[in-house]
Structure formats: C-alpha cells, structure tokens
Write a protein that holds these residues in place. Structure first.
Motif, PDB file in Angstrom:
ATOM      1  N   THR A 244      34.969  13.775  52.318  1.00 42.27           N
ATOM      2  CA  THR A 244      34.375  14.544  53.417  1.00 42.27           C
ATOM      3  C   THR A 244      35.295  15.682  53.849  1.00 42.27           C
ATOM      4  O   THR A 244      35.011  16.846  53.603  1.00 42.27           O
ATOM      5  N   SER A 245      36.421  15.369  54.464  1.00 42.67           N
ATOM      6  CA  SER A 245      37.311  16.410  54.995  1.00 42.67           C
ATOM      7  C   SER A 245      37.700  17.423  53.930  1.00 42.67           C
ATOM      8  O   SER A 245      37.639  18.646  54.160  1.00 42.67           O
ATOM      9  N   LEU A 246      38.089  16.948  52.759  1.00 42.16           N
ATOM     10  CA  LEU A 246      38.569  17.851  51.715  1.00 42.16           C
ATOM     11  C   LEU A 246      37.446  18.538  50.954  1.00 42.16           C
ATOM     12  O   LEU A 246      37.686  19.529  50.255  1.00 42.16           O
ATOM     13  N   GLN A 247      36.222  18.027  51.085  1.00 42.57           N
ATOM     14  CA  GLN A 247      35.120  18.574  50.279  1.00 42.57           C
ATOM     15  C   GLN A 247      34.298  19.625  51.009  1.00 42.57           C
ATOM     16  O   GLN A 247      33.402  20.236  50.411  1.00 42.57           O
ATOM     17  N   HIS A 248      34.570  19.855  52.279  1.00 45.43           N
ATOM     18  CA  HIS A 248      33.880  20.932  52.977  1.00 45.43           C
ATOM     19  C   HIS A 248      34.145  22.241  52.235  1.00 45.43           C
ATOM     20  O   HIS A 248      35.270  22.510  51.803  1.00 45.43           O
ATOM     21  N   ASP A 249      33.128  23.059  52.082  1.00 43.54           N
ATOM     22  CA  ASP A 249      33.264  24.285  51.281  1.00 43.54           C
ATOM     23  C   ASP A 249      34.444  25.140  51.727  1.00 43.54           C
ATOM     24  O   ASP A 249      35.212  25.648  50.890  1.00 43.54           O
ATOM     25  N   THR A 250      34.595  25.319  53.033  1.00 44.72           N
ATOM     26  CA  THR A 250      35.688  26.148  53.544  1.00 44.72           C
ATOM     27  C   THR A 250      37.039  25.556  53.182  1.00 44.72           C
ATOM     28  O   THR A 250      37.965  26.268  52.758  1.00 44.72           O
ATOM     29  N   ILE A 251      37.160  24.237  53.341  1.00 45.06           N
ATOM     30  CA  ILE A 251      38.413  23.549  53.033  1.00 45.06           C
ATOM     31  C   ILE A 251      38.706  23.598  51.531  1.00 45.06           C
ATOM     32  O   ILE A 251      39.816  23.947  51.106  1.00 45.06           O
ATOM     33  N   ALA A 252      37.715  23.230  50.728  1.00 47.95           N
ATOM     34  CA  ALA A 252      37.911  23.179  49.276  1.00 47.95           C
ATOM     35  C   ALA A 252      38.289  24.556  48.716  1.00 47.95           C
ATOM     36  O   ALA A 252      39.200  24.672  47.880  1.00 47.95           O
ATOM     37  N   ASN A 253      37.603  25.592  49.179  1.00 49.39           N
ATOM     38  CA  ASN A 253      37.914  26.951  48.702  1.00 49.39           C
ATOM     39  C   ASN A 253      39.338  27.357  49.078  1.00 49.39           C
ATOM     40  O   ASN A 253      40.059  27.976  48.278  1.00 49.39           O
ATOM     41  N   TYR A 254      39.741  27.029  50.282  1.00 46.42           N
ATOM     42  CA  TYR A 254      41.081  27.381  50.747  1.00 46.42           C
ATOM     43  C   TYR A 254      42.142  26.619  49.959  1.00 46.42           C
ATOM     44  O   TYR A 254      43.156  27.192  49.535  1.00 46.42           O
ATOM     45  N   LEU A 255      41.910  25.330  49.746  1.00 45.13           N
ATOM     46  CA  LEU A 255      42.861  24.528  48.973  1.00 45.13           C
ATOM     47  C   LEU A 255      42.988  25.050  47.548  1.00 45.13           C
ATOM     48  O   LEU A 255      44.099  25.209  47.025  1.00 45.13           O
ATOM     49  N   ASN A 256      41.860  25.299  46.909  1.00 39.79           N
ATOM     50  CA  ASN A 256      41.897  25.774  45.517  1.00 39.79           C
ATOM     51  C   ASN A 256      42.572  27.139  45.380  1.00 39.79           C
ATOM     52  O   ASN A 256      43.195  27.441  44.361  1.00 39.79           O
ATOM     53  N   ARG A 257      42.465  27.950  46.428  1.00 43.74           N
ATOM     54  CA  ARG A 257      43.034  29.292  46.388  1.00 43.74           C
ATOM     55  C   ARG A 257      44.544  29.291  46.662  1.00 43.74           C
ATOM     56  O   ARG A 257      45.298  30.052  46.043  1.00 43.74           O
ATOM     57  N   HIS A 258      44.995  28.415  47.562  1.00 41.82           N
ATOM     58  CA  HIS A 258      46.370  28.512  48.034  1.00 41.82           C
ATOM     59  C   HIS A 258      47.281  27.355  47.626  1.00 41.82           C
ATOM     60  O   HIS A 258      48.498  27.463  47.778  1.00 41.82           O
ATOM     61  N   PHE A 259      46.714  26.269  47.140  1.00 42.93           N
ATOM     62  CA  PHE A 259      47.532  25.097  46.827  1.00 42.93           C
ATOM     63  C   PHE A 259      47.256  24.582  45.418  1.00 42.93           C
ATOM     64  O   PHE A 259      46.159  24.764  44.881  1.00 42.93           O
ATOM     65  N   SER A 260      48.240  23.936  44.874  1.00 36.13           N
ATOM     66  CA  SER A 260      48.042  23.109  43.685  1.00 36.13           C
ATOM     67  C   SER A 260      47.861  21.686  44.206  1.00 36.13           C
ATOM     68  O   SER A 260      48.770  21.125  44.832  1.00 36.13           O
ATOM     69  N   CYS A 261      46.697  21.127  43.978  1.00 37.09           N
ATOM     70  CA  CYS A 261      46.326  19.851  44.591  1.00 37.09           C
ATOM     71  C   CYS A 261      46.490  18.698  43.598  1.00 37.09           C
ATOM     72  O   CYS A 261      45.928  18.730  42.500  1.00 37.09           O
ATOM     73  N   ILE A 262      47.239  17.693  44.018  1.00 37.14           N
ATOM     74  CA  ILE A 262      47.522  16.537  43.158  1.00 37.14           C
ATOM     75  C   ILE A 262      47.115  15.274  43.898  1.00 37.14           C
ATOM     76  O   ILE A 262      47.579  15.029  45.014  1.00 37.14           O
ATOM     77  N   GLN A 263      46.251  14.493  43.292  1.00 37.30           N
ATOM     78  CA  GLN A 263      45.843  13.205  43.868  1.00 37.30           C
ATOM     79  C   GLN A 263      46.691  12.111  43.206  1.00 37.30           C
ATOM     80  O   GLN A 263      46.708  11.993  41.981  1.00 37.30           O
ATOM     81  N   PHE A 264      47.370  11.328  44.019  1.00 35.19           N
ATOM     82  CA  PHE A 264      48.367  10.387  43.510  1.00 35.19           C
ATOM     83  C   PHE A 264      48.013   8.961  43.921  1.00 35.19           C
ATOM     84  O   PHE A 264      48.129   8.587  45.079  1.00 35.19           O
ATOM     85  N   ASN A 265      47.565   8.175  42.946  1.00 31.50           N
ATOM     86  CA  ASN A 265      47.308   6.747  43.166  1.00 31.50           C
ATOM     87  C   ASN A 265      48.650   6.028  43.187  1.00 31.50           C
ATOM     88  O   ASN A 265      49.357   5.974  42.172  1.00 31.50           O
ATOM     89  N   ILE A 266      49.020   5.446  44.307  1.00 35.12           N
ATOM     90  CA  ILE A 266      50.362   4.876  44.456  1.00 35.12           C
ATOM     91  C   ILE A 266      50.560   3.589  43.651  1.00 35.12           C
ATOM     92  O   ILE A 266      51.664   3.048  43.622  1.00 35.12           O
ATOM     93  N   LEU A 267      49.500   3.119  42.991  1.00 33.14           N
ATOM     94  CA  LEU A 267      49.630   1.952  42.115  1.00 33.14           C
ATOM     95  C   LEU A 267      49.421   2.301  40.653  1.00 33.14           C
ATOM     96  O   LEU A 267      49.234   1.413  39.817  1.00 33.14           O
ATOM     97  N   THR A 268      49.455   3.574  40.337  1.00 32.33           N
ATOM     98  CA  THR A 268      49.264   3.981  38.946  1.00 32.33           C
ATOM     99  C   THR A 268      50.388   3.445  38.060  1.00 32.33           C
ATOM    100  O   THR A 268      51.534   3.297  38.493  1.00 32.33           O
TER     101      THR A 268
END
Length: 328
Positions: A216-240
């Motif tokens: 929800t929070s990260l998938q809002h169009d405004t949020i997602a566009n901003y993240l993709n434009r300004h950040f390198s986003c890494i999802q980290f499963n702490i039990l990987t």
C-alpha cells in the motif's frame, strides 16, 4: 551481541489462517494481568461480558478460540476476562471500584468507566502498557473482524493513522487479488552498484506491518515514481539463505549464531524491529536506520527527507511541520 537482538516480528503466527495452531487462549484476572505487566509490559485486551450475554459466549467460543487469534492475543496482549456486573471490589490505578447497584444487571463502576458509560455487550477494552484506555470497541466480532483491530492497537498504529484507513490498507494487502508491483526492486548486487541513494526494506513474510507497507504505502503512484526515480530499492528478507556481499564483506545466514541473516544484524546493530528501513548514501554509507509502520503520506515525507538531505540542517519534527504533500 546475540543477547542484544530484539525479535519484533509480529508473532510469526500472523495473518488469519496463515499459521494454524491449537493453543487455547489463557485468560487472566485484571489483578493477575497487572502483576504480569510489572515484569513484562504489554497492552491489555479486556473482554467485558455478562453471564446472560449470548453474543459474549459466541465470541468466546468462536472468535477468541480461533487458533490464529488466540495465539496473536497471547503473544501481544494480556487477555483479561471481566464480568461487567461483578460485585467484587477491584483496585485499579490506586482507586477502588465497586458495584453498588441494587437492581438486576447493574454494572460495576470500573466497567462503566472503561466503557465510557456505554453499556453494551460484548465490548472489548484495550489498555496501553501504563493502563491508560486506548479504546472500547463494542459489538460481536468474528475472527476476520477482530484481526485488523488487534494489529492496529498492538503495533501502535492507532497513534498515527485512523482505523478505517488502516482497515482499507489491510484489506488491499490480504484480500485484493489484483495487486500489481510498481517498485523496481533491485538485488543487492545490482542495487549497490547504483549511483543513487539506497533504501533497504527489511522484511519477512510473517511481518504483517511489512506486507501492508509493501503493498500500500510503497505502491501509491506518487511514492513508487519518486522511489524509482531517486532511490535504488532493495527488499531484504532477513531470513534469506543467500550470501550477500556488502561493502566488501560477505554475510550469510547462520542460525546457530543469530536468528536472522548476518547482514540484517550488522545493518541494525542487532536491534531488529520490523518493518525497518535502512537509508544509504550514494557511496553505500549508512545515513539512518528507520523502524516502524509508515502510512502513505508519512512515508512520502520520509523519502523526501532523505533524498533532499534535509536531515543535514533540520530535525525530522521540524521537517514534518513544513512539508507539503503532493498526495491528495
């Protein structure tokens, strides 16, 4: 170091029917729960019932004894049974409460106070760790009804977000089959090569708060566009089980050493409290570790705060006061 690790995943029982266990809910008296709370603070969930209330009996038999609900409550609250018409004298926060009524079905004075003089049954009362009233929620609820409420109060989301908004996010996360990913997630290997700032989102499939934010929070169009434009986003499963190279050091998951991946321990200094975000600068140096659930607009402020490097000359509190959201 191992003793400094704080396991704050929400229970590992999690979403309704995700983990089925057979433990029955153990109820306490208010006095017993208060004594337990002195040693290990938790919130209280108080089932205000009466002997004649049929819906109370139904909720006890079906809702509170649902395996996932029972386990979640047992791990996150002190569950208290309180007969709202008892004639016992009860001491609460230094004051004695009684039932001086002379007519049938007269309520106990503590029940009247905690239920805000709205005497309907069942009512579920929630108290914080200091025995302050959070809310009194009236009416019968089945397991699916009460689940988001339990999470809302136990995880302190009530302090920052209206329940109806949280409920909408909860339903979108766990009941909406049309979800589409908008974030361009990177692997550690690819993400760390980027010349952008990095945001590492620590998560685990059993973390309800994490799942809600990710869908929800990260998938809002405004949020997602901003993240993709300004950040390198890494999802980290702490039990990987993956071996991860971070700044020239290889980290892996060794359960005999830590209950989480070594990199999760290193990034958080052993204080894992999901959901949790790690912000790195363009050179992969730590900017900040930010724990907690962030609704959409709060998360918008957070990513602007770090991308604009406002943290260099203003406090988070002052930034929040002057920030102007672009989300309606």
């Amino acid at each position: 170091m191992k003793n400094k690790i704080y396991f704050a995943l929400v229970g590992i029982l999690m979403v309704l029917n995700l983990y089925s266990q057979t433990e029955h809910l153990k109820w306490y008296s208010l006095k017993e729960a208060i004594e337990l709370n002195k040693k290990q603070p938790r919130k209280f969930i108080i089932d205000m019932y009466t002997d004649w209330c049929g819906w109370c009996k139904k909720m006890e038999a079906e809702t509170f004894q649902h395996p996932a609900i029972a386990n979640y409550i047992q791990n996150n609250f002190y569950p208290v049974k309180f007969n709202a018409e008892t004639h016992d004298t009860i001491e609460f926060k230094g004051k004695k409460y009684t039932n001086s009524g002379t007519v049938q079905r007269s309520p106990h004075s503590l029940a009247v106070e905690l239920m805000n003089n709205k005497m309907s049954y069942p009512t579920i009362v929630y108290l914080d760790e200091e025995l302050n009233l959070i809310s009194a929620v009236p009416g019968y609820m089945n397991a699916a009804d009460i689940e988001p409420i339990l999470i809302f109060f136990s995880r302190n989301i009530y302090k920052i977000y209206p329940f109806e908004n949280f409920k909408d996010d909860f339903n979108k996360t766990f009941k909406d089959s049309t979800f589409k990913e908008h974030i361009q997630w990177k692997t550690f290997a690819d993400g760390l090569k980027s010349n952008k700032k990095k945001i590492i989102f620590l998560t685990h499939q059993g973390c309800i708060d994490c799942n809600i934010m990710l869908k929800t929070s990260l998938q809002h169009d405004t949020i997602a566009n901003y993240l993709n434009r300004h950040f390198s986003c890494i999802q980290f499963n702490i039990l990987t089980n993956d071996t991860i190279d971070f700044n020239g050091i290889k980290y892996f998951f060794n359960p005999s050493q830590y209950p989480f991946h070594q990199l999760a321990v290193a990034l958080t200094n052993g204080q894992i409290n999901l959901p949790q975000m790690v912000f790195l600068n363009e050179q992969n140096q730590l900017l900040s570790l930010v724990p907690g659930f962030f609704p959409t607009k709060n998360f918008e402020m957070l990513i602007h705060f770090f991308n604009e490097e406002a943290f260099k000359n203003t406090s988070w509190e002052n930034y929040v006061k002057q920030f102007k959201s672009t989300i309606p």
